[in-house]
Design a protein around this motif. Sequence first.
Motif, mmCIF file in Angstrom:
data_model
loop_
_atom_site.group_PDB
_atom_site.id
_atom_site.type_symbol
_atom_site.label_atom_id
_atom_site.label_comp_id
_atom_site.label_asym_id
_atom_site.label_seq_id
_atom_site.Cartn_x
_atom_site.Cartn_y
_atom_site.Cartn_z
ATOM 1 N N ARG A 71 -1.958 12.499 3.127
ATOM 2 C CA ARG A 71 -2.112 13.557 4.134
ATOM 3 C C ARG A 71 -1.450 14.865 3.694
ATOM 4 O O ARG A 71 -0.866 15.590 4.481
ATOM 5 N N PRO A 128 -9.102 11.051 4.881
ATOM 6 C CA PRO A 128 -9.416 10.482 3.565
ATOM 7 C C PRO A 128 -10.491 9.403 3.635
ATOM 8 O O PRO A 128 -11.322 9.299 2.731
ATOM 9 N N ALA A 150 -7.486 12.553 -4.618
ATOM 10 C CA ALA A 150 -7.641 11.405 -3.726
ATOM 11 C C ALA A 150 -6.303 10.838 -3.226
ATOM 12 O O ALA A 150 -6.128 10.612 -2.026
ATOM 13 N N PRO A 151 -5.319 10.610 -4.104
ATOM 14 C CA PRO A 151 -4.030 10.092 -3.595
ATOM 15 C C PRO A 151 -3.362 11.066 -2.625
ATOM 16 O O PRO A 151 -2.680 10.651 -1.691
ATOM 17 N N ARG A 187 2.345 1.743 -3.411
ATOM 18 C CA ARG A 187 1.391 2.314 -4.373
ATOM 19 C C ARG A 187 1.076 3.770 -4.033
ATOM 20 O O ARG A 187 0.719 4.563 -4.899
ATOM 21 N N ARG A 188 1.194 4.092 -2.764
ATOM 22 C CA ARG A 188 0.907 5.471 -2.375
ATOM 23 C C ARG A 188 2.039 6.413 -2.796
ATOM 24 O O ARG A 188 1.838 7.571 -3.098
ATOM 25 N N SER A 198 0.841 -1.200 0.000
ATOM 26 C CA SER A 198 0.000 0.000 0.000
ATOM 27 C C SER A 198 0.873 1.246 0.000
ATOM 28 O O SER A 198 0.605 2.217 -0.728
ATOM 29 N N ARG A 204 -4.710 11.854 -11.880
ATOM 30 C CA ARG A 204 -4.751 11.243 -10.546
ATOM 31 C C ARG A 204 -3.520 10.362 -10.320
ATOM 32 O O ARG A 204 -2.926 10.346 -9.245
ATOM 33 N N THR A 222 -5.364 0.639 -5.181
ATOM 34 C CA THR A 222 -4.271 0.857 -6.142
ATOM 35 C C THR A 222 -3.660 2.248 -6.000
ATOM 36 O O THR A 222 -2.600 2.511 -6.566
ATOM 37 N N ILE A 223 -4.331 3.111 -5.270
ATOM 38 C CA ILE A 223 -3.689 4.410 -5.016
ATOM 39 C C ILE A 223 -3.201 4.495 -3.572
ATOM 40 O O ILE A 223 -2.891 5.572 -3.078
ATOM 41 N N GLY A 224 -3.211 3.361 -2.876
ATOM 42 C CA GLY A 224 -2.548 3.341 -1.575
ATOM 43 C C GLY A 224 -3.435 3.101 -0.375
ATOM 44 O O GLY A 224 -2.978 3.182 0.765
ATOM 45 N N PRO A 257 -1.247 18.646 2.888
ATOM 46 C CA PRO A 257 -2.051 19.794 3.340
ATOM 47 C C PRO A 257 -2.994 20.287 2.239
ATOM 48 O O PRO A 257 -2.658 20.212 1.046
ATOM 49 N N PHE A 294 -13.871 8.959 1.292
ATOM 50 C CA PHE A 294 -14.196 7.812 0.448
ATOM 51 C C PHE A 294 -15.496 7.142 0.919
ATOM 52 O O PHE A 294 -16.322 6.716 0.099
ATOM 53 N N GLU A 322 -11.622 16.404 -7.226
ATOM 54 C CA GLU A 322 -11.594 15.571 -6.021
ATOM 55 C C GLU A 322 -11.020 14.192 -6.326
ATOM 56 O O GLU A 322 -10.327 13.606 -5.491
ATOM 57 N N ILE A 330 -14.072 7.763 -9.152
ATOM 58 C CA ILE A 330 -15.198 7.671 -8.216
ATOM 59 C C ILE A 330 -16.311 8.588 -8.721
ATOM 60 O O ILE A 330 -16.121 9.801 -8.835
ATOM 61 N N ARG A 368 -4.899 13.037 -0.590
ATOM 62 C CA ARG A 368 -5.571 12.912 0.705
ATOM 63 C C ARG A 368 -4.986 11.728 1.484
ATOM 64 O O ARG A 368 -4.733 11.821 2.677
ATOM 65 N N LEU A 369 -4.784 10.627 0.752
ATOM 66 C CA LEU A 369 -4.211 9.459 1.439
ATOM 67 C C LEU A 369 -2.807 9.756 1.956
ATOM 68 O O LEU A 369 -2.391 9.237 2.995
ATOM 69 N N TYR A 422 -1.191 3.832 -11.194
ATOM 70 C CA TYR A 422 -1.838 3.063 -12.259
ATOM 71 C C TYR A 422 -2.768 3.934 -13.074
ATOM 72 O O TYR A 422 -3.403 4.845 -12.552
#
Lengths: 247, 969
Positions: A114, B546, A108-109, A83-84, A80, A156, B870-872, A116, B550, A104, A97, A111-112, A89
């Motif tokens: 974190r 996050p 998304a990546p 991939r982050r 994970s 993305r 796939t994005i983590g 700012p 989601f 948005e 989504i 946000r994962l 991909y």
Amino acid sequence: MSLLRVRGVTRTFGAGPAAVHALTDVSFDVEPGTMVALVGRSGSGKTTLLNVIGGLDRPDAGTVHVDGTEVTALDEDGLSMLRREKVAYVFQTFGLIPVLSAAENVGAPLRLARTPAAERERRVALLLDLVGLGDHAGQRPGELSGGQQQRVAIARALAASPRLLIADEPTGQLDAETGRSVMALLRGVVESEGVTALISTHDPVMMALADRVIRISDGRVEDQDAPRAEQQNAPGARSVEERDPPC
Amino acid sequence: MSSRSRPAGAAPRAGRRVRFPVPHWPSVAGRARADAGPLLLTAVVVAIVAALTAAVPVLLRSTADDAVRDAVRRAGTAADVTVTARWEPDDGEIGRKRFPRLAEDVTALRDRALDELGGDLRRVLLPPVAGALSPSLKVTDGSVLRTLRLGYLSTAGGPAVTWTAGGAPGATVEGSVDVPPAGPPWQVSIGLSETAADVLGFRPGDRIPAADENGNDKNVVVSGIFRPTDPADPAWRQAPWLLEPAPGADGFGTTRFGGLLSDASLPDARLAFAPDAMPRTVWFSPDPDVLTWDTAERITATAVSLKATSASSSTFDTTSSWNTQLDAVLRDVREQIAAASAQAAVLLIAVLTVAVLVLLLAAELLVRRRAATLTVARQRGAGLPALAGELLLESLTVTLVAAAAGVALARTVVASAPGASPGWAGGGLGWTAPVVLTGIAAAPVLGVLAAARATRDRRVPANRSARTRLRRTAQLRRLAAEGAVVLVAAGAFTALHQRGVEPGAAVALPAAAPTLGLLAGALLLLRLLPLGTGLVLRRALRSRRPLAVFGAARAAESGGRALPLLTVVAAAGLSVFAGTVAATVETGLRDGAWRSTGADVRLDLAESAGASAAEATAAIAGQPGVRHAVAGRVVDAARIVTEEVTVAPRLVVVDVAAFRALLADTPLPDAPALAALPGSSPAPPGSSPAPLGTGSTAETGQTAGSGPTSQAGPTAGTEPARGRPEAVPVLVLSGDGSLRPGMSLRLLRDEGAAVPLTAVGTAPAIGGAPDVVLVDASALAAAGAPAEPNTIWATGPGAARAAANSGIGADVVPRTGVLRERRDAPLVTGLRVLAWASAAVMLALGLAGFALSAAASAPERWQTLTRLRTIGLRPRDTRTVAAAELLPLAAVAAVAGPALGVLLAGVTLGPLALRLLTGQSADPLPALPWLTAAGVAGVFLLSTLVVAPLESAVRRRQRLSEVLRVGTP
């Protein structure tokens, strides 16, 4: 030093007489900042190879290193994080989504990771500009065309500044003209972002744009072509950070 | 896939065989194997609901029969049909004439009554008992309070007795003689039971010193002592005191003895009393075992007809006078059965609706799972009729087998139920039909539609305005459907409130009101939910978490599905509704028992016991565990004249202060207006000692029972004005508004002048009577109308025991006994069981619906989650996001479902007339089943926490890699 190093990767599905040898002793290297086209017939093992490289599947034998990290040795959390931070991909089916806007989805990546909010918004805006969708930031995927959705997906994928971009038939659901523009975009971002791209495709145009072509047949690497001269003329010479905002 | 479709209506060509679609068996078997889970769930739902809906109507019918029998048994002698007739006048030439063959007259009356009875009534009545009973006499031997009644009983063959000493009573004189009016008391020979003879100490030949209520001596001689051949002979039921002395039957401290008359001594007994003092009577007791719900209506009509055509009591002839409360008993129980049937229909409709929704969800899941294979089959040339046939074959098999199993289960349950009718023939199958039809049709219809949609030429228009028009058309269709549901719900509510659940009226529409109301509420929620999830998503996007983004995004995406929301909200709401019905019945029973008894125990005194009520009240108050004991007089149908009309309310004459203290010791509503009556304050210290803290107790009995001797002096409002008595303040309660505070009233009396009353406040409901006039005993006595108590109320843990041991002749009515009796009544028990069973079934169906909904949306959910991985996104975070997506549906079910259920109970329970089962005078307020509501809410919320990890565990086995190419994990 190679960004991607694949050594002796073997992957078999099933067992006994019905076993399918998807990959057999596959080995190759990819240098940083190059765009590699992975070509071969349907069922030749392209997708399996991409899955193993991206950590979505595990080989029966062999190793994969991405930017010095041994992917095949990572656990689920490690994958994970890979991939982050390092691998991104682009799907044939876009993978957006639906209820989130284009901006948005691109964010998304981040946000994962974190990131700012201010930095995230700035990065998203730049990426949308890069893929030519700065004016469509607030639109949802359902309100965009197929080509636009794939551009959002590419944005993305680039959001977290990955070292390796994996794309499996990214133009598979697009018409020829839109597919070509997406290919050109990918070529551009490889150069501007310095990202390494591994793209499976049947498209001769894509092959022409690639720095290198790896042919795969029956799970084995058949041939590795040298870079072509035309590739030097691909669009997108500047990086994302340097790109001018749209008028 | 060998079928070929032919245009509808086209005739087959001559000479060509019509080819019907032939199922492709491997496909049928393969689909069934692949989707065994949803098919099994469908079968289970059909089986459970079929069992419930098949069993309930049959059990309801059986319970109705039980209720009829139970009501008649409880009514006791009140349900007897009695026929009375005067004797032929016995006026002689010089006085009264002795008729020696009166026993034949009694037999003649019995035969005549049997003739007049009619076939319907005769079939449900036991063989008659004929006879004549005398008034009570006082045994004047100076020892203890003993009374004596003489009785003559005759049945077809008895009642047989054995004379253990002496012999049967003989005639004083033989033949027909004239008796001079001024002669000595006429001698009557009687027989005494062995028990009576032992207690009284009389032997054959002894004379029993006895006198009537006016002190006139009677000449009663014991001819013999007998032992009944069969003490259980129904004839003795009419006069049990002929066998065993009855303590208190004629007043506190008294014991009643019986003297048995014979054919020979009956004429002498008549001469010993006033001419019409012991009329000949025939008693018919109903046989509860042959009574049924079906026969009740005809019997009621026959009884009413007999009473209407019988002689009036004022006629001086020998015409039969018919009397019975059987018609009223049957009418009451028929009303209860009608109400219970309607309440059962409400619950069954609710269960059916939830079951149908769950079956639709299961069918939808099946079709989603099969969409790809159906499309492929269609593309390979399978005709829609062939596909429909295959799907129908599968659903027919699953549904019919499941329904048959359910009905068989119901049959077993019904057969093993106590009092089950042996002739059960599946009378409840009509209720099963909607579930069976849905089970059969849903999957084929949805499947064929999906297959047709996948291969039809129609595409989404490229033109934006055309797309907009299509979208608006769909919106209009949905709006029309929702509007139709709301309109039907409004109609059902109107029908329920206007018609209620009257016997004989169609109850389907009113009974569907709660279910339709809940569906209408769910549709409103369906409109609101996207707004709510959209709002949550907007807030989540502003947050730094996050997973919240989601989760909210997935929830917003899947929150607009109608069927899951309708199912879980209906299941949760109707479960709570059913729980509310059960809880309301339970609390209503408790409240009804309190209202019926008015205290922990009530003693209904025999009329002759009134003089000793004060003593009995004091005795009860002195027992341990008794907090309050209050005596009063309760007169039903007192004659009260207002300025406008004459009304017949329940008149309650009590010591107000003591009664107020008693009320305060019960959960009955307080009556603050009691303070407005004179005597509402406790007696001043020293005026009268108060035993056991019940200062008013002994005093009340004295006040109410001893008339003028207990007058506490003039009190406010009762002091007679010069020349014209001042009105006595009273409290009034009226069901129809004919009695209102501020009115001037007059209490009419047979034995004196009317008593002026003035209504100063609202009376509490007493004994469930709709109209009540409550007056202070002292004030009424001061106005010249003393009232002897006929009721004692007592509170405290020892009150019931104290009342039972009081030794006074009274019907002791303990509150707990009333509660137990009503709770155990067949209809009440049946309704409570059905309500809880329905609640449980609907909750289970709701959870099944939730699981089906989760399963149906799982592919999309896990496709997104896999993309996010796939994005983590970490594997463990997928559970959180999945739970967040499922949470809105569960939360709506947990919060809005119970709220709607309680709300609907509030607006529908009144017309459902639960009061008929709880024994309350007014419709009970819904009792909120907090525990049930919390349980339902908790179960739905908990299910989210169970489903998400379960899904995650299942999906983890699937390879993440597959998403990269096809986008489907």
